[in-house]
Structure formats: structure tokens, C-alpha cells
Design an enzyme around this catalytic site. Structure first.
Site, PDB file in Angstrom:
ATOM      1  N   SER A 480      82.327  55.678  86.326  1.00  0.00           N
ATOM      2  CA  SER A 480      82.703  54.291  86.086  1.00  0.00           C
ATOM      3  C   SER A 480      84.148  54.012  86.483  1.00  0.00           C
ATOM      4  O   SER A 480      84.490  54.014  87.655  1.00  0.00           O
ATOM      5  CB  SER A 480      82.446  53.976  84.611  1.00  0.00           C
ATOM      6  OG  SER A 480      82.314  52.613  84.394  1.00  0.00           O
ATOM      7  N   ASP A 491      90.270  55.500  99.381  1.00  0.00           N
ATOM      8  CA  ASP A 491      90.182  54.486 100.438  1.00  0.00           C
ATOM      9  C   ASP A 491      91.555  54.127 101.001  1.00  0.00           C
ATOM     10  O   ASP A 491      91.702  53.888 102.202  1.00  0.00           O
ATOM     11  CB  ASP A 491      89.487  53.225  99.909  1.00  0.00           C
ATOM     12  CG  ASP A 491      88.010  53.445  99.638  1.00  0.00           C
ATOM     13  OD1 ASP A 491      87.454  54.417 100.183  1.00  0.00           O
ATOM     14  OD2 ASP A 491      87.417  52.663  98.871  1.00  0.00           O
ATOM     15  N   LYS A 505      78.150  55.987  88.505  1.00  0.00           N
ATOM     16  CA  LYS A 505      77.911  54.791  87.687  1.00  0.00           C
ATOM     17  C   LYS A 505      78.651  53.609  88.317  1.00  0.00           C
ATOM     18  O   LYS A 505      79.862  53.472  88.190  1.00  0.00           O
ATOM     19  CB  LYS A 505      78.387  54.996  86.251  1.00  0.00           C
ATOM     20  CG  LYS A 505      78.178  53.765  85.374  1.00  0.00           C
ATOM     21  CD  LYS A 505      78.732  53.998  83.980  1.00  0.00           C
ATOM     22  CE  LYS A 505      78.573  52.749  83.111  1.00  0.00           C
ATOM     23  NZ  LYS A 505      79.338  51.596  83.605  1.00  0.00           N
TER      24      LYS A 505
END
Length: 722
Positions: A480, A491, A505
Site C-alpha cells: 500500500s 520512478d 495492494k
């Protein structure tokens, strides 16, 4: 994912739209309920109450109309709910008879209708039958303890029965439990030859099981069934009854209001196990670990309630309370048979042991000493109540980590490792704010709601708390918010991601307190229909109707990929100590699929493409020759072997030989790993020193970052030379 924004007015509007339906349903339930309670002799005969009837109908409406994964509450879903409920009650097929399960067949496609109307009689009937069988099995076991068992026979006890059928007769299941008692006694016998004492130990153990079973309430039944219902729809939509809601919010805020002690139920007594340093109990100097609380009174003049034999959650609810209020405790210490009475003023307790913590490790490489700061973050927590109240010092992950980073910078660390292993997530805003400590500004995560609208959540603060070399450790239980943070760091090319594939998740939950969204007028009218006192505001932080964490959105990385199912793939992989085939979103039947959306507009902060192959080779070379990593691979292999086992021998000599061999082998492998870390080897039976650090993966993560720092410095020097 708690913390996602939700328009409570829209939820209230939804309630108003179904108001007439609810009133009609309540009236029908009162005047002509679809079924009637069926008493089950031998059980506690637990029955649902009117509040649970109301909650079940509301949640059925919310899940089918407001949940991101909209589902139809029909016979197909009813079958899934039924199977999950039965599994939660008797997963190992140890208690129920085949005839019991056959009698439940009538409810397989009926539970969806029961949820819509609030008729929970079928649900409670199933539970009461289960509890009756549970009590029968434990009582039967008590009659077997004094048997003169023959531990030389070559019998086996099948402890894993999940894939086996339910036993057909009482004689068959009694045979199973006779072997269970024999196995329990054999375990005790291997530890001590005093069989009289062993039998008494086991007798107390079984009697305690009966005692705990007798303390079950309709709240336990309702919570269990609601878990079966919500997770059949979506693994992360959950209902919490009032007590569990308070527990959840306490864990999210990393704080509570009370006396500052952890409690445990032992032999009918509420026992103090640990005391929070700096808390009211600690400062009183009148309470010690292992003291037993036998009575509780509210305020200076309140009357004592005897809590011996109470359920732990009920006792905790009585002992906790708003800060500034007085609670009186009647304490019985082990050193005295005479109870003492003490007064404590409750305070707000910050759970430091569950907050972000730091350590520094030093690495020597190529004649250089590198200092790596390691920050362990157990969860993405935030004290929402303090924040909403305007408390400038509210507790949060980002605030704690920023203070730690400031300290590490003053200590001149060369790099920082963020340890997110076992971090199951928490507050979405905290994941965004924490990312902002390491990047200038920009998008962190994309959120798509139930109407397919995509909102880009950004870090808008251009300041950077730490700009140096960074690595993030993850494992299968990093989920999560941990995946949002690690995905964004990856990224942006801001840090190395090290470890094993994360949980996957990618759904976002909103915490909805039913007391806040159900209009008071509706609550009062519904409750009056069922001859109940109109709902009143609960004392302290305890709600009346509980809370639902509802899946309202799905999040995506700024590169457009969802972490749902796939999680975050590390740049440098470690073997997973957590079984990947047993834990993770891709093991959940009701989980949403992986997909992608358009990427966000962001500028990368860096790239590890050029150095990653070298870093991986350096790590692989170390791992191939590391006793620590070899030890971990052996632990993984041993777990898989044990997990495949379904039975155990009841022959004393054979079981002792097997365990002695396993123990000797484990000690030898552990000592090899200890020696590699410069730690003294242990002898058989010798306890491991407290606070000893045998975390090979954490040590290696620091070494990988050290490799990068040295490589980066070398590349920088070469560029300057050119």
C-alpha cells in the site's frame, strides 16, 4: 489505504436515498422476520441485536453502491461468503461434523438476502452450532487427559486437515481428538518427564479454552461474519466493530489515551505485561509488570467493578479513557495477597516503540569508512484527530522521519537506507509527504476513483530534506503506502529499491465512521422502530455503530502502472523469507486485476541504469560466498519442507530423534552465520543475547549503498579529471 479523501456528504446523500428502503426493511424485520432464532443447546445461544441488523443493511448498501469494485449482492456472491465464513470458523475441519455442514447447505444462496434485510439469524445459527461442537470437543479432550497413552506405538497425528472431509460420526472425531490430546501430552513429556504436572498443565490449557469460549459475545460473531462478507467482495474492505475501530485508529495515530501499559489475559486475570516509559503508570511508580488488575473504578468517587474473568477487550475499554480523567485500579501484585488501590490520571501516550527509528552502521571498503543511516518505518501513521484539532505537534511518519534525517545529516552520514520491510501501509497523505522529503516537487501517485476520474497527488513543497545517496528496503509484506513511496522513488530514479517483490495492494480505502455519516434523525427513527433508545454520542473515541474501511479508489504509479497484483519489483533482489505463493495480492481470489493508465508529467531526478549491473554483480558475488545468505536460503527451504508436512509421529523415540536432529542442524547453521558476523557461537540450550542484530539483509542493503557511494564518487572524480 486509510487517509484517502472522501466527501461525507455524498455518503450521507446515499443514505438518504435508501432511507425509505431501510425503514421498510426495519419494519418488515420487526413485524415479519424472514426467519426466527433457532436455539442450539450446548452453545452460548448468541443472538444478533438490532444495531447489528442496521449495520449489516447499511454496509450491504455501501459495498454494492459506493465500493470501487461494484458487485451485485446475489446468490453467486452468497456462496463465496458462505464458504469463507465456514472456513473462518473451522478451517482445519476439527470441530464440525459432516451432518452439521450438510444442514448448513440451505444457507449457501440465502446470505445475500439476509444481508439486505438485516436478518442475521442464519449466520448466528451456524456459529452456535460451531460453538456447540467446539465445546464438545474440548470437554471430550478433558476426559482423555488421564489416559495411559502408549508412546511406543507407531501412530501419527494428522494436524493439517484442511483438504480432508469433515468427520462423519462423533466416534470418528473423538478418535481424532484422542490423538490430539496424546500429541499435546507428548510435547509436554519431551520437555519434562513429570507426567502428573504435564497432565495438570494440559488440563488448565483446555479449561482456559472453555473459559474463553464462554466469553464470546454476539459482537464476535458479527465481526467474524462481516469479515467473511467484506473480504469476499474485496480483500481490503473491512468493517470494524466499535472496539476494533478504536484499536485501528490507535494504531494509525501511534497514540492512545490511557494509563500507558500493555495488558494480557492470563488465568482469568487482566495482567500488566509491559509499561510504556514516561506514561502515567510508569510515572506513578506503583505498578509493575506481572501485576494483576482485579477492579476498575471511574473518577475519584466511582464504584469499583470486579473484572476477574472479564474479556480483555472489555477490561481495556474500561481502563482507557480521555486524557485528564482519573481511573482507579485495584492491583494485586505477585508479592502480596492483599490488593492495593491506586489512582492514575490518564494521559495521551505516544507509542514510540511503534514509530520510526534510526541506527547507524559503518562499512569499511577500499580504505574508506562509510557511514550509513538506516531508518526503520513500521507504518505510515498519522494522528488524524490531533491534526484536525490543530495540534502543531501531531504525530506522523513524515514529521518523525524529517527529525531523524536532520539528526543523521548532523552526524555526517554518507547515505540513508529507508527500511519498509513488514510495513503494510497506512495513511496515503503520509506516503506523499514522505516522498516529498527526497524530491523537489512533482507528482507522487495517481488515484482513479469509482467514476474513472484520475487525480494526480503531488508533492508541492520544493524543499528537500535529504538529497544524498538513498536506498529503500522492501519485502513481500511491504504494501500500500510502502508501494506508493518505493514506486515513486524508483520512478524518479531517486534511490535504489532493494529486497523482494512487494505485496501488490493497489487499492485505496477511506475510513468511514458510521456514526458520522448516518444522520442522527435516521439513527433515532430506526432504533425507535426496534424499541431501542435513540443513539447517543459514545464516550471518548468509541463509536456506536463502528467503522468501515471502504475501497473507494485505485492508485497508480506516476509511470502509469498500477501496483495492484504486481507490486514493486526491486532493482536488486533478495530471496524472499516470506512465502510468495501464500502471501500477496495475487493470492487473494477477490482482488482487483493489474492495469495501466497514462503516465504523469514528471522529471526524473537520476538514473541507476549505468551502475546497476555492477551493483548486482557485487551483491551476487558476496551472496554466493556469504554464510548469512546461505543460512537464509536454508531457512526458506526448511520452511517449504515443513509447510508440506501434514502429520507428525506419536512415537516418543522417533519424534525426539527427529527434533534433536533438526535442532542440532539448525544450531550448526546458525553458528556458521553468527561466526561470519563476528558473533560468538552458541551452545545447545544457550539463549541468544537480547537485541542481537542478525539481520543479514539489512547489513547487505547498507553494503550495496556503500558500493554505490564509492562508485558514484569514482565516476565523479573521473568526470572532474576529464
Amino acid at each position: 489505504m486509510p487517509g484517502y479523501k472522501i466527501d461525507l456528504n455524498s455518503v450521507k446523500d446515499m443514505f438518504k436515498k435508501v432511507y425509505l428502503f431501510m425503514l421498510l426493511g426495519a419494519a418488515l424485520a420487526c413485524k415479519a422476520a424472514p426467519s426466527h432464532p433457532v436455539k442450539v443447546p450446548g452453545s452460548n445461544d448468541l443472538q444478533p441485536d438490532e444495531k447489528q441488523m442496521i449495520v449489516s443493511r447499511y454496509i450491504a448498501q455501501m459495498i454494492t453502491t459506493q465500493n470501487y469494485k461494484k458487485v451485485e449482492l446475489n446468490d453467486s456472491l452468497s456462496l463465496v461468503i458462505y464458504n469463507k465464513y465456514l472456513k473462518m470458523l473451522d478451517e482445519n475441519h476439527n470441530y464440525l461434523l459432516a451432518s452439521d455442514v450438510q444442514s448448513f447447505e440451505q444457507f449457501k444462496t440465502k446470505l445475500d438476502d439476509d444481508m439486505k434485510t438485516g436478518d442475521l439469524n442464519d449466520v448466528f445459527y451456524i456459529f452456535n452450532v460451531y460453538q456447540k461442537r467446539y465445546v464438545e470437543r474440548v470437554k471430550y479432550s478433558l476426559t482423555q487427559i488421564d489416559n495411559n497413552f502408549d508412546f511406543t506405538k507407531n501412530e501419527v497425528f494428522t494436524f493439517d486437515r484442511e483438504t480432508l472431509p469433515f468427520e462423519k460420526s462423533e466416534a470418528d472425531i473423538n478418535e481424532l481428538w484422542t490423538k490430539r490430546v496424546k500429541y499435546d501430552l507428548l510435547n509436554l513429556k519431551l520437555a519434562s518427564p513429570d507426567m502428573a504436572k504435564n497432565r495438570e498443565t494440559l488440563r488448565k490449557r483446555y479449561q482456559n479454552l472453555l473459559s474463553q469460549s464462554n466469553k464470546l459475545t454476539n459482537q464476535d460473531v458479527f465481526q467474524t461474519f462481516m469479515d467473511a462478507f467484506t473480504t469476499s467482495v474485496d480483500p481490503h474492505t473491512n468493517y470494524f466493530n466499535p472496539f476494533n475501530a478504536a484499536q485501528f485508529n490507535m494504531e494509525m495515530s501511534r497514540s492512545l489515551e490511557g494509563i500507558g501499559a500493555t495488558l494480557q489475559s492470563e488465568n482469568e486475570y487482566v495482567t500488566i505485561k509491559t509499561i510504556v516509559p514516561g506514561g502515567p503508570a510508569y510515572k506513578s511508580k506503583l505498578i509493575s509488570a506481572e501485576d494483576r488488575i482485579i477492579g476498575v473504578a471511574q473518577g475519584k468517587d466511582g464504584e469499583f467493578q470486579d473484572i476477574i474473568g472479564w474479556r480483555l477487550d472489555n477490561a481495556i475499554a474500561l481502563i482507557r479513557g480521555p486524557k485528564g480523567t482519573v481511573v482507579k485500579l485495584k492491583i494485586l501484585s505477585k508479592a502480596s495477597d492483599k490488593p492495593k488501590v491506586i489512582e492514575i490520571v490518564r494521559e495521551k501516550i505516544i507509542l514510540q516503540e511503534q514509530s520510526a527509528k534510526k541506527e547507524i552502521r559503518t562499512y569499511n571498503s577500499n580504505g574508506r569508512t562509510i557511514k550509513i543511516g538506516i531508518i526503520n518505518i513500521p507504518a505510515f501513521y498519522m494522528d488524524f484527530a490531533a491534526y484536525r484539532a490543530g495540534d502543531a505537534n501531531y504525530k506522523s511518519t513524515t514529521r518523525d522521519v524529517k527529525l531523524i534525517l536532520d539528526t543523521l545529516k548532523r552526524m555526517n552520514v554518507d547515505g540513508v537506507v529507508i527500511d519498509l520491510r513488514q510495513n503494510g501501509g497506512g495513511s496515503l497523505p503520509e506516503a506523499i509527504n514522505l516522498t516529498g522529503l527526497f524530491i523537489k516537487s512533482g507528482p507522487v501517485v495517481q488515484v482513479r476513483d469509482t467514476r474513472n476520474r484520475v487525480e494526480v497527488e503531488e508533492d508541492e513543497d520544493p524543499t528537500v530534506s535529504y538529497a544524498g545517496p538513498l536506498a529503500v528496503m522492501v519485502d513481500r509484506f511491504s504494501a500500500s503506502a510502502s508501494e506508493i513511496f518505493s514506486g515513486a522513488i524508483q520512478d524518479y530514479g531517486r534511490g535504489l529499491i532493494i529486497g523482494s517483490q512487494t505485496y501488490g495492494k493497489g487499492s485505496v480505502q477511506s475510513e468511514i465512521e458510521l456514526d458520522r455519516v448516518i444522520p442522527t434523525s435516521i439513527k433515532d427513527k430506526i432504533l425507535s422502530l426496534v424499541s431501542q433508545t435513540p443513539a447517543k454520542a459514545p464516550a471518548g473515541n468509541v463509536s456506536t455503530f463502528g467503522q468501515i474501511n471502504l475501497t473507494m479508489a485505485k492508485f497508480y504509479r506516476i509511470n502509469g502502472s498500477s501496483t495492484q497484483h504486481k507490486g514493486v519489483t526491486p532493482d536488486i533482489k533478495f530471496p524472499s523469507l516470506i512465502p510468495m505463493d501464500k502471501y500477496g495480492e495475487d493470492t487473494e481470489p477477490s482482488a482487483m486485476p493489474w492495469d495501466t493508465i497514462a503516465k504523469s508529467n514528471y522529471t526524473k531526478a537520476g538514473s541507476f541504469t549505468a551502475v546497476l549491473p555492477t551493483l548486482i554483480k557485487l551483491h551476487d558475488d558476496r551472496a554466493a560466498n556469504s554464510p548469512g545468505f546461505k543460512y537464509q536460503l536454508k531457512v526458506i527451504a526448511d520452511y517449504k519442507k515443513r509447510d508440506a508436512e501434514k502429520e507428525v509421529t506419536l512415537n516418543e523415540q522417533a519424534l525426539k530423534k527427529q527434533r534433536d536432529e533438526d535442532e542440532a542442524k539448525a544450531l550448526e547453521e546458525s553458528n556458521t552465520a553468527r561466526a561470519a558476523l563476528g558473533l560468538p557461537v552458541l551452545k545447545k540450550g544457550q539463549a541468544k543475547p537480547k537485541n542481537e542484530d542478525l539481520d543479514f539483509n539489512k547489513i547487505e542493503a547498507g553494503q550495496i549503498l556503500t558500493d554505490y557511494i564509492l562508485m558514484d564518487n569514482k565516476l565523479s572524480s573521473n568526470k572532474k579529471a576529464e
